[in-house]
Enzyme design. Structure first.
Site, mmCIF file in Angstrom:
data_model
loop_
_atom_site.group_PDB
_atom_site.id
_atom_site.type_symbol
_atom_site.label_atom_id
_atom_site.label_comp_id
_atom_site.label_asym_id
_atom_site.label_seq_id
_atom_site.Cartn_x
_atom_site.Cartn_y
_atom_site.Cartn_z
ATOM 1 N N ASP A 313 4.440 -2.808 0.336
ATOM 2 C CA ASP A 313 3.543 -2.703 1.473
ATOM 3 C C ASP A 313 2.797 -2.162 0.848
ATOM 4 O OD1 ASP A 313 5.825 -3.403 2.879
ATOM 5 O OD2 ASP A 313 6.907 -1.381 3.189
ATOM 6 N N ARG A 344 -0.225 -11.026 5.323
ATOM 7 C CA ARG A 344 -0.681 -9.817 4.201
ATOM 8 C C ARG A 344 -1.869 -10.778 3.168
ATOM 9 N NH1 ARG A 344 3.108 -5.192 4.456
ATOM 10 N NH2 ARG A 344 2.420 -4.195 6.923
#
Ligand code: S3P
Length: 427
Positions: A313, A344
């Site tokens: 993350d 991402r």
């Protein structure tokens, strides 16, 4: 909402970042298993975790906030009720995947759905092993949300996870507690272990060896008083910010430093960051410490392999640190980034490029040349992803000219006070 971030001359002060999101979700979901009142101190009040609360309320829990403490009253696992509404998991993969595991053993039907982002994320990874335990389901395009879960009698399994995933592991443990026989989950690289720690504290029979966790059903679980540490994934933004903004010194208080979550500390240290761990101790069954971080020149780094689940993350903000590091940095083995709240890899490479960073996407990561990057303000977009929004804001703190971030409200998913924290530190 558009937020504007200006260059700052330093960041200084002491802050408590947002409470841990993963642990906050679990306090509510695991409390459903134990009849009686559980209490949670320092619960994260953000969109994702409030979504979990409302799903569990639809299943029969009573949840209220009193004097900053979350009070959760559960009728017990056997008294959970069939929801009359679709369980809206919003943007939260943790909510949907863990609930699939909890509901797998309940003798009723529930429908799980989410926002446009969540409904595109893969649920096959939980649906396949749960259905081999006996759960029945129907889903859009076979395995995408909305998902209708029809729970019932389950049989324990031994399951080797193809990708290390704490959400899959947790779903299988929640189902395993309700199954006949033992459930064993095997993982190649260690994913976060909050569920195992918390279930053990509740009295579950959990046996752990490196890469292997086994749950034996039957133990009666008791409600707990939980205390949530602050989130290392939220602290990550300020670990990077204080490292790259000149003349900075920040003390981050009461941060969870669970060894399955602290890969960012290893990476920043190997880049030359100035980090000091102060007063390490255990609170609420989790390792916690204060972290002092000061500005330091950074050098390039290569990240790959087993460390990935320990920092997955944090990779968007690590890309920002790489943008000012001396040399070419490389991230490999991070294909999981493509199935997070947004892709991402695509989002961080396109938006940081706009800000002047020499970054290129690869199929499983990215390459950043810090020597060719020169951060300048631009208009960028969060892609509706909280961690992309916050990473871009940190880049904006060192960019010449203002940085305009569109869809900046995404920070409310995990860190509603984010902009206030920046203000407090830069004043
Ligand atoms: C989470 C696990 C991680 C992480 C996610 C939260 C959790 O995903 O990326 O933000 O709370 O269990 P994986 O399940 O892919 O490990």
């Amino acid at each position: 909402m558009r937020s504007t971030v200006n260059k700052v001359s330093y960041l200084r002060g002491e802050v408590e970042v947002a409470p841990d999101k993963s642990i906050s979700h679990r306090t509510v979901i695991l409390s459903a298993l134990a009849e009686g009142r559980s209490r949670v101190k320092n619960f994260l009040q953000a969109e994702d975790t409030l979504t979990t609360c409302s799903c569990l309320q639809s299943l029969g829990l009573s949840i209220q906030l009193q004097d900053n403490e979350l009070l959760i009253d559960s009728p017990g696992i056997n008294q959970l009720r069939e929801p009359e509404v679709v369980l809206d998991c919003g943007n939260s993969g943790t909510t949907m995947r863990l609930l699939a595991g909890l509901l797998a053993g309940r003798p009723f039907t529930a429908v799980l759905s989410g926002d446009a982002s969540l409904n595109k994320r893969p649920m096959r990874r939980v649906l396949i092993p749960l259905s081999s335990m006996g759960m029945r389901f129907m889903a859009r395009q076979d395995t995408y949300p909305p998902i209708a879960v029809q729970g019932g009698s389950l049989q324990g399994i031994e399951y080797q996870m193809p990708v290390a995933s704490a959400q899959v592991k947790s779903a299988l443990l929640l189902a395993g507690l309700q199954a006949a026989g033992v459930t064993t989950v095997l993982e190649n690289a260690l994913s976060r272990d909050h569920t195992e720690r918390m279930l053990a504290a509740m009295g579950a029979q959990i046996e752990r060896q490196p890469g292997r966790v086994r749950v034996v059903p039957g133990a009666e679980l008791s409600p707990q008083d939980w205390e949530v540490p602050n989130d290392i994934s939220s602290a990550a933004f300020f670990l990077v910010a204080a490292s790259i903004v000149p003349n900075s010194e920040i003390l981050l208080k009461q941060v969870g430093v669970n060894p399955t979550r602290d890969g960012i500390l290893d990476v920043l240290r190997s880049m030359g960051a100035d980090l000091e761990i102060i007063n390490p101790h255990t609170a609420g069954g989790e390792p916690v410490a204060d972290i002092l971080v000061r500005t330091a020149p950074l050098r390039a780094v290569e990240i790959q392999g087993d460390i990935m689940p320990r920092l997955i993350d944090e990779l968007p903000v690590i890309a920002v640190a790489m943008a000012v590091a001396d040399g070419t940095s490389v991230v490999r083995d991070a294909e999981e980034l493509r199935v997070k709240e947004t892709d991402r890899i695509a989002a961080i490479t396109s938006e940081l490029s706009r800000l002047g960073v020499a970054i290129e996407a690869t199929p499983d990561g990215f390459v950043v040349d810090g020597t060719k990057s020169c951060l300048r303000g631009a208009t960028v977009n969060s892609h509706g992803d909280h961690r992309i929004a916050m990473s871009l804001a940190i880049a904006g703190l060192i960019a010449d000219q203002p940085t305009y971030i569109d869809n900046a409200e995404a920070v409310n998913i995990s860190y509603p006070e984010f902009w206030n924290t920046i203000q407090t530190l830069s004043r």
